[in-house]
Design a protein around this motif. Structure first.
Motif, PDB file in Angstrom:
ATOM      1  N   SER A  68       0.830  -1.205   0.000  1.00  0.00           N
ATOM      2  CA  SER A  68       0.000   0.000   0.000  1.00  0.00           C
ATOM      3  C   SER A  68       0.865   1.255   0.000  1.00  0.00           C
ATOM      4  O   SER A  68       0.608   2.205  -0.741  1.00  0.00           O
ATOM      5  CB  SER A  68      -0.913   0.024   1.219  1.00  0.00           C
ATOM      6  N   SER A 112       2.786   1.784  -3.331  1.00  0.00           N
ATOM      7  CA  SER A 112       1.983   2.195  -4.481  1.00  0.00           C
ATOM      8  C   SER A 112       1.510   3.641  -4.370  1.00  0.00           C
ATOM      9  O   SER A 112       1.035   4.211  -5.343  1.00  0.00           O
ATOM     10  CB  SER A 112       0.776   1.269  -4.644  1.00  0.00           C
ATOM     11  N   ARG A 113       1.644   4.262  -3.183  1.00  0.00           N
ATOM     12  CA  ARG A 113       1.092   5.604  -2.977  1.00  0.00           C
ATOM     13  C   ARG A 113       2.095   6.689  -2.622  1.00  0.00           C
ATOM     14  O   ARG A 113       1.768   7.864  -2.714  1.00  0.00           O
ATOM     15  CB  ARG A 113       0.042   5.547  -1.869  1.00  0.00           C
TER      16      ARG A 113
END
Length: 117
Positions: free
Chosen positions: A83, A86-87
């Motif tokens: 998470s 990816s951000r």
């Protein structure tokens, strides 16, 4: 809360790079008992060429976890690492996720170093 990095020993909020929160203390002023246990260390790659970040290598410390929960905890660590990878934009970041701190170094070439404490 979401921190973008450590500047001059102060943890700076992600939404502001000019000031640190009032509760933040210089790193040298924190006692050794405040040190967090390293739960997971991973190196990931995410250039947008895959649907989710690829974990190149990872180590999860499961020594304090019951045998019956190791699978679930490993899945949580993997989810948190992917998470964040990816951000996060390029740079050094310290993020809070469900009671854990994720220390992230994101490079422009798509490599991410993630330490979960």
């Amino acid at each position: 809360s979401c921190y973008s990095g450590i500047y001059g020993g102060l943890r700076v909020p992600f939404w502001s790079v000019s000031a640190a929160p009032a509760h933040s203390a210089p790193m040298a002023a924190q006692s050794a008992t405040d040190a967090a246990k390293i739960c997971s260390v991973a190196i990931t790659r995410f250039n947008g060429d895959t649907t989710k970040p690829v974990i190149l290598t990872a180590y999860h410390d499961l020594s304090d976890i019951s045998f019956w929960y190791t699978g679930s905890v490993t899945e949580f660590y993997t989810f948190a690492i992917r998470s964040v990878a990816s951000r996060c934009p390029v740079g050094v970041h310290v993020l809070d996720h469900e009671g854990h701190h994720l220390h992230v170094v994101a490079q422009s070439n798509g490599l991410f170093g993630v330490v979960l404490t």
